[in-house]
Each structure stands twice: as structure tokens, then as C-alpha cells.
Design a protein around this motif. Structure first.
Motif, PDB file in Angstrom:
ATOM      1  N   ASN A   1      55.246  88.969  17.781  1.00 28.84           N
ATOM      2  CA  ASN A   1      56.449  89.747  18.064  1.00 28.84           C
ATOM      3  C   ASN A   1      57.672  88.838  17.961  1.00 28.84           C
ATOM      4  N   GLN A   2      58.846  89.438  17.822  1.00 31.84           N
ATOM      5  CA  GLN A   2      60.022  88.610  17.527  1.00 31.84           C
ATOM      6  C   GLN A   2      60.483  87.739  18.693  1.00 31.84           C
ATOM      7  N   TYR A   3      60.118  88.103  19.909  1.00 36.52           N
ATOM      8  CA  TYR A   3      60.493  87.235  21.028  1.00 36.52           C
ATOM      9  C   TYR A   3      59.764  85.899  20.922  1.00 36.52           C
ATOM     10  N   HIS A   4      58.455  85.954  20.679  1.00 36.31           N
ATOM     11  CA  HIS A   4      57.681  84.719  20.613  1.00 36.31           C
ATOM     12  C   HIS A   4      57.843  83.995  19.274  1.00 36.31           C
ATOM     13  N   SER A   5      58.030  84.745  18.192  1.00 34.96           N
ATOM     14  CA  SER A   5      58.132  84.099  16.878  1.00 34.96           C
ATOM     15  C   SER A   5      59.528  83.579  16.573  1.00 34.96           C
ATOM     16  N   VAL A   6      60.555  84.184  17.162  1.00 39.63           N
ATOM     17  CA  VAL A   6      61.932  83.821  16.801  1.00 39.63           C
ATOM     18  C   VAL A   6      62.747  83.344  18.004  1.00 39.63           C
ATOM     19  N   ILE A   7      62.813  84.168  19.049  1.00 33.76           N
ATOM     20  CA  ILE A   7      63.722  83.856  20.159  1.00 33.76           C
ATOM     21  C   ILE A   7      63.282  82.616  20.926  1.00 33.76           C
ATOM     22  N   LEU A   8      62.029  82.575  21.356  1.00 31.18           N
ATOM     23  CA  LEU A   8      61.573  81.417  22.131  1.00 31.18           C
ATOM     24  C   LEU A   8      61.687  80.104  21.356  1.00 31.18           C
ATOM     25  N   PRO A   9      61.324  80.066  20.074  1.00 27.85           N
ATOM     26  CA  PRO A   9      61.525  78.811  19.341  1.00 27.85           C
ATOM     27  C   PRO A   9      62.988  78.359  19.288  1.00 27.85           C
ATOM     28  N   ILE A  10      63.923  79.314  19.078  1.00 26.20           N
ATOM     29  CA  ILE A  10      65.341  78.931  19.065  1.00 26.20           C
ATOM     30  C   ILE A  10      65.762  78.441  20.440  1.00 26.20           C
ATOM     31  N   LYS A  11      65.331  79.145  21.484  1.00 25.83           N
ATOM     32  CA  LYS A  11      65.733  78.753  22.835  1.00 25.83           C
ATOM     33  C   LYS A  11      65.174  77.373  23.185  1.00 25.83           C
ATOM     34  N   ARG A  12      63.908  77.134  22.849  1.00 28.92           N
ATOM     35  CA  ARG A  12      63.319  75.799  23.080  1.00 28.92           C
ATOM     36  C   ARG A  12      64.140  74.720  22.378  1.00 28.92           C
ATOM     37  N   TYR A  13      64.476  74.979  21.125  1.00 28.54           N
ATOM     38  CA  TYR A  13      65.248  74.033  20.316  1.00 28.54           C
ATOM     39  C   TYR A  13      66.574  73.710  20.994  1.00 28.54           C
ATOM     40  N   LEU A  14      67.262  74.736  21.472  1.00 25.19           N
ATOM     41  CA  LEU A  14      68.572  74.546  22.082  1.00 25.19           C
ATOM     42  C   LEU A  14      68.472  73.849  23.436  1.00 25.19           C
ATOM     43  N   ILE A  15      67.486  74.231  24.234  1.00 29.16           N
ATOM     44  CA  ILE A  15      67.310  73.592  25.544  1.00 29.16           C
ATOM     45  C   ILE A  15      66.981  72.114  25.376  1.00 29.16           C
ATOM     46  N   ASN A  16      66.141  71.806  24.399  1.00 34.53           N
ATOM     47  CA  ASN A  16      65.788  70.399  24.158  1.00 34.53           C
ATOM     48  C   ASN A  16      66.999  69.563  23.753  1.00 34.53           C
ATOM     49  N   LEU A  17      67.988  70.229  23.124  1.00 32.30           N
ATOM     50  CA  LEU A  17      69.205  69.520  22.738  1.00 32.30           C
ATOM     51  C   LEU A  17      70.189  69.389  23.896  1.00 32.30           C
ATOM     52  N   GLY A  18      70.027  70.245  24.917  1.00 27.55           N
ATOM     53  CA  GLY A  18      70.911  70.164  26.077  1.00 27.55           C
ATOM     54  C   GLY A  18      71.842  71.332  26.282  1.00 27.55           C
ATOM     55  N   VAL A  19      71.654  72.422  25.531  1.00 24.51           N
ATOM     56  CA  VAL A  19      72.484  73.616  25.719  1.00 24.51           C
ATOM     57  C   VAL A  19      72.197  74.234  27.089  1.00 24.51           C
ATOM     58  N   ASN A  20      73.235  74.744  27.726  1.00 29.27           N
ATOM     59  CA  ASN A  20      73.122  75.338  29.060  1.00 29.27           C
ATOM     60  C   ASN A  20      72.864  76.839  28.971  1.00 29.27           C
ATOM     61  N   PHE A  21      71.745  77.279  29.538  1.00 28.14           N
ATOM     62  CA  PHE A  21      71.450  78.702  29.658  1.00 28.14           C
ATOM     63  C   PHE A  21      71.688  79.113  31.113  1.00 28.14           C
ATOM     64  N   GLU A  22      72.677  79.949  31.332  1.00 26.94           N
ATOM     65  CA  GLU A  22      73.014  80.392  32.671  1.00 26.94           C
ATOM     66  C   GLU A  22      72.616  81.861  32.792  1.00 26.94           C
ATOM     67  N   MET A  23      71.418  82.077  33.315  1.00 27.36           N
ATOM     68  CA  MET A  23      70.855  83.418  33.414  1.00 27.36           C
ATOM     69  C   MET A  23      71.387  84.125  34.674  1.00 27.36           C
TER      70      MET A  23
ATOM     71  N   PRO B   1      76.016  69.635  22.570  1.00 27.56           N
ATOM     72  CA  PRO B   1      75.160  70.686  23.133  1.00 27.56           C
ATOM     73  C   PRO B   1      75.420  70.981  24.610  1.00 27.56           C
ATOM     74  N   ASN B   2      75.694  69.928  25.411  1.00 29.43           N
ATOM     75  CA  ASN B   2      75.894  70.181  26.836  1.00 29.43           C
ATOM     76  C   ASN B   2      77.264  70.768  27.146  1.00 29.43           C
ATOM     77  N   ASN B   3      78.074  71.012  26.097  1.00 30.12           N
ATOM     78  CA  ASN B   3      79.339  71.716  26.255  1.00 30.12           C
ATOM     79  C   ASN B   3      79.250  73.164  25.778  1.00 30.12           C
ATOM     80  N   ILE B   4      78.015  73.624  25.521  1.00 33.78           N
ATOM     81  CA  ILE B   4      77.778  75.017  25.123  1.00 33.78           C
ATOM     82  C   ILE B   4      77.103  75.732  26.291  1.00 33.78           C
TER      83      ILE B   4
END
Length: 533
Positions: free
Chosen positions: A211-233, A38-41
Motif C-alpha cells: 500500500n502507498q503508506y508503506h511503499s511511499v510515505i514511510l520511506p520518505i518520512k524515514r529519509y527525512l527524519i534521518n536527515l533531521g527534519v522536524n515532524f510535529e504531530m 534539515p533541522n530548520n524544516i
């Protein structure tokens, strides 16, 4: 020297351009099925928020905003596969998939006021298709796609077809115009033939809890961040260099603007890049209660400029100009109303016979703007109080003058858009006091590229997810080519993610098949029967 699938190593890195659902899904599959650390994504996003077209933001004081809503159905095989792995927004012990299916068991779509004229319901038990129309529809279903290059819908059907209940329902449900791609119309017909007999009541259409941001996007993003994926905004990819020869194509360098500073990322032999090319919500602009939104052009769109830069380097990278050079034909305007009063929702529930969450699009066919509204199940946002209501709407023909407000929809502020809506619903008498009391807000949004994916096109205008002989890169999202599936759906985006991950890496996984209802005689016969009703 052809390309072969790679086995990931501890050093394998993957860069994802954009943070829409196709990139987020790719990250999930890279970890789960390709065993990438995950930390290599690295997810590189030009804005400060993830989600792309699956959005939803705001609050009660300033107003909520949804640019658009993605409809779902139970046969989105890739999408539900993805969401079966993701904990829901409210309950970590329930997946987003299970939450959504349970929600739709309680709130079943059964639209009872699909089309209105002069504020009154129209009987839509018949699609109103003539024998000629029916023959044209069936002929389209069985005409090879290769014979339909660049054709528009209006070049296939007669003028009377566009006055039928079927066309009003079809065009506003999916946002088709007469000049939209006939290929895409045919794909929709084939892909969703199992829904055609119930389309007049939106039978089989599913929605998320929020709405799809709260029902779909935020849950996926939380899941990925908890695993260690890097979000570079706030990180914009402006160009990509490639090494290209006859039997090998490799991405070599990413050119980046990070907080307005130029950077380069060199890709080694163990680095990969997934590129979301194009965007339907790029360059959107919000208006307000007193101000119309501004229609921006391509110069403000990072995703389209990136694709144009890439496309110059190889013909297999697609032809973005087909999709982004006709803003006057591609744009439309949506609006979100926030009400600190239940008068409107109470009226619509009593009038339509649908409690919130069981209806869907309500279209006013005598509206010059072809206005449609949707009242989702309340609350549609987690931070929405019980006494606050919202609804969403859009206009398919924003350049026409309104029937009551003598202006183009594109020139109207939020107040004027609602005044036009209330005129068509014949409820000015009950809603004018609500406006005067300041209990309602409406935020309009301009979207210059929303219908770009329906522009008439030819084979090759969209690049393959993995172009021939590509070694370390893939394209993602709505402007890639996926045989037999339909753009403008979340399923399409997630499917490209599976194709990219399973195509570049050895995973022992296969892409979920497209639901093949067109070859099921039961559904075809039901559709034919509904055409003739």
C-alpha cells in the motif's frame, strides 16, 4: 516591488502545513536543491500519522484499512524524480522508484474482467461509442479550457454516452460523476491520451509493492527524519496572518493548536510557509463489521477551515466553498476486507484470469451502488501473513438502495456491504460459510470530500502555487492550480512541491514538464481508433 527568488542561508526556516506527499516532497527538494538545513524544516501535522490520502493501516486481528489507492503510470515525471532519491521500505540499497518499476515488470496490469453484469464478464473490446459520442470527445479535446468554466460533464455529452462501456470504465477508474467538472475531464483526456486505447484492460497502470503508506510515505518520512527534519504531530494550524499590499504579500504569523494549547509562530524575514490547502480525506470516519461509518461535515475538518480563514484575506488565495460546500455530491464510501481464508481470492483468480496484482478495478455495472473492487498483489501490508488476504472496494453511488441489501450503501456496515458484493458476484453459496465461521472482516469508510477536487469550477477558484507578489509562502497539493496537469494524482501533489521550492528559492532547477502525449500523433491516432472500435 515584485518578488524575487531567495538564496537560502544557515538561518532559513521553512514550515510545512500538513504531512501529505506534497509537504514531504517539498522537504526533500528544500534540502536537496535549495540547501535548507534539515533541522530548520518543520512539518506541522494535525493528526498523529503522516501521509494524507496515501494511507494504509491496521492488522490481521482488527482488520486492515485503505481509504483509497493512487494509481501510477511511468510518465509521472515529478513523482518518479522524487522517489528516485528515497530508499525503499524493505531494502535501503534500492530506491522506491527502482523497486516499483521492477515490481511492475513482474506484475503487469492486464485486466480481464473489467466490467461485470449479473456476475459475468462483459466484452469490453469495444467502448461502444456512437459517432456522436466520438465527435463530442474529439471536440472536447480541442475546445479551450477557458470556454468550459463551471460546466459539468453531463452538459457536454448526450444521455446515451453514459450507458457506454467507455463511460463505465472512465468514471469508475477516475471517480468521475456525471456532474463532475468538464474541465477536469478534459484534462484527464489530454493528460492520459496515451493510455486510452488500453484503458479497458488497465494497460500502463502501475502500482506500488505494498500500500502507498508503506511503499511511499514511510520511506520518505524515514529519509527525512534521518536527515533531521522536524515532524510535529498533533499540531494544527488554525489561521495564518498576512501582510498584504498591492505589490507585496507576506505571511507573518502562524496560529497553532498544539495538544489543544494555543501558540503563535512569528515569521521573520528568513522564514517561509508552505500550506496544503484543503484535503480529500479530512473528516473520514471508519465503521466496522457491525457499524456503518458516520458522515462528518466541514466543521470537523481542520484543513478546510484553515483554507476558509486564509481565503477571506485575499482573492488570490482561492475559493474553497466551491470544493467543500457540497458534501452530498462529493462523498463516497470505500471498504477494505480482511480474510483469513483464500476462498474469495481463489475464486476471483479463476474467474477473472488474473493472478493478484495483474488485474485492477472490477466493476459491477448493474450494481445500484456502482461497486468496484481491486485485488492488489498479496501481501499488501508488510505485517500481513501469507494465509491472510485483503481486497479493497468502493461505491460510486452510495446514496442509492442496494439490489440485495435494501439500504443505502452509506447506511451499511461491513457485513452488509460484503453481502451485497457477493450477491453481485453470484458467490453467496461459497462465501456465506466463511462469514459464519468468522474468517472475514470488512471496514467501511466514509469520505465526505473525496470527489471535491472534481467539482465544477472557474479559473481562480484554486490559488496559484505561488500567488502573485508572494514573498515567503506557497500553496501545495490538490487544490492549487497547475496548468495542464490532473488533480487526484500523486504526480500533481509532487509537481506543486517542485513549483513551490523552485519558485521561491534559487536552485538552478526547473520543474519537470508534464508529459505531453496529446501532441504525439501516434497516441492521438490510437485513441481515435479505440473510440471507433
Amino acid at each position: 516591488m515584485g518578488r524575487g527568488k531567495k538564496i537560502s542561508t544557515i538561518n532559513t526556516k521553512v514550515y510545512l502545513v500538513g504531512s501529505g506527499i506534497s509537504s514531504l516532497a517539498s522537504a526533500v527538494y528544500l534540502i536537496k536543491d535549495a540547501n535548507i538545513k534539515p533541522n530548520n524544516i518543520f512539518i506541522l501535522e494535525q493528526s498523529d500519522i503522516s501521509g494524507g490520502a496515501c494511507d494504509g493501516a491496521g492488522d490481521e486481528e482488527n482488520g486492515f484499512v485503505i481509504r483509497g489507492g493512487r494509481m501510477h503510470e511511468e510518465h509521472y515525471n515529478c513523482y518518479w524524480d522524487l522517489l528516485s532519491n528515497i530508499p525503499s521500505y524493505d531494502n535501503p540499497n534500492i530506491s522506491v522508484k527502482d523497486e516499483t518499476f521492477e515490481f511492475n515488470k513482474r506484475f503487469v496490469s492486464n485486466e480481464q474482467a473489467r466490467l461485470l453484469r449479473k456476475g459475468q464478464k462483459i466484452d469490453v473490446s469495444s467502448y461502444g461509442l456512437s459517432l456522436v459520442d466520438q465527435a463530442d470527445l474529439l471536440k472536447l479535446l480541442f475546445t479551450p479550457e477557458s470556454m468550459l468554466d463551471t460546466l459539468k460533464i453531463e452538459e457536454w455529452f448526450g444521455a446515451d454516452f453514459f450507458k457506454t462501456n467507455f463511460w463505465y470504465i472512465w468514471s469508475t477508474t477516475f471517480a468521475f460523476q456525471k456532474y463532475s467538472s468538464l474541465i477536469e475531464c478534459r484534462r484527464y483526456m489530454k493528460r492520459f491520451i496515451h493510455l486510452v486505447d488500453g484503458l479497458n484492460r488497465l494497460g500502463g497502470i502501475m502500482r506500488t509493492k505494498y500500500n502507498q503508506y508503506h511503499s511511499v510515505i514511510l520511506p520518505i518520512k524515514r529519509y527525512l527524519i534521518n536527515l533531521g527534519v522536524n515532524f510535529e504531530m498533533n499540531t494544527q494550524v488554525v489561521d495564518i496572518d498576512f501582510f498584504i499590499e498591492e505589490e507585496k504579500k507576506s505571511a507573518t504569523t502562524l496560529h497553532i493548536l498544539r495538544d489543544n494549547q494555543k501558540e503563535k509562530i512569528e515569521l521573520d524575514d528568513d522564514s517561509f510557509i508552505f500550506i496544503t490547502n484543503g484535503s480529500i480525506t479530512d473528516s473520514s470516519d471508519q465503521g466496522s463489521w457491525t457499524k456503518a461509518p458516520t458522515l462528518k461535515d466541514k466543521s470537523s475538518s481542520a484543513s478546510w477551515k484553515l483554507w476558509e480563514n486564509i481565503a477571506k484575506k485575499d482573492s488570490s488565495f482561492g475559493n474553497p466553498s466551491v470544493f467543500c460546500d457540497h458534501i452530498d455530491l462529493q462523498k463516497w464510501y470505500s471498504f477494505t476486507a480482511t480474510l483469513k481464508d483464500s476462498t474469495f481470492h481463489d475464486y476471483m483468480e479463476n474467474f477473472s484470469g488474473n493472478v493478484d496484482g495483474t488485474g485492477g478495478l472490477v466493476t459491477m455495472i448493474d450494481s445500484n451502488w456502482m461497486m468496484s473492487i481491486v485485488i492488489a498483489r498479496q501481501p499488501h501490508f508488510p505485517n500481513q501473513s501469507k494465509d491472510v488476504k485483503i481486497f479493497w472496494g468502493y461505491g460510486l453511488y452510495p446514496d442509492k438502495e442496494g439490489n440485495f441489501i435494501k439500504k443505502k450503501m452509506s447506511d451499511c456496515n461491513g457485513k452488509e456491504i460484503l453481502e451485497e458484493l457477493f450477491y453481485h458476484l453470484n458467490i453467496q453459496d461459497i462465501m456465506t460459510p466463511i462469514i459464519k465461521e468468522g474468517k472475514i472482516n470488512c471496514i467501511p469508510v466514509s469520505m465526505p470530500f473525496i470527489d471535491s477536487l472534481f467539482m465544477p469550477r472557474s479559473l481562480g477558484d484554486r490559488p496559484k502555487v505561488i500567488p502573485s507578489n508572494a514573498t515567503n509562502f506557497a500553496f501545495l497539493g490538490q487544490f492549487t492550480e497547475v496548468e495542464d496537469d490532473c488533480v487526484f494524482t500523486v504526480e500533481y501533489s509532487v509537481r506543486t512541491a517542485q513549483m513551490a521550492v523552485y519558485g521561491l528559492f534559487k536552485t538552478n532547477k526547473e520543474v519537470k514538464p508534464v508529459y505531453d502525449s496529446i501532441h504525439n500523433p501516434k497516441y492521438l491516432l490510437k485513441a481515435i481508433k479505440s473510440f471507433s472500435s
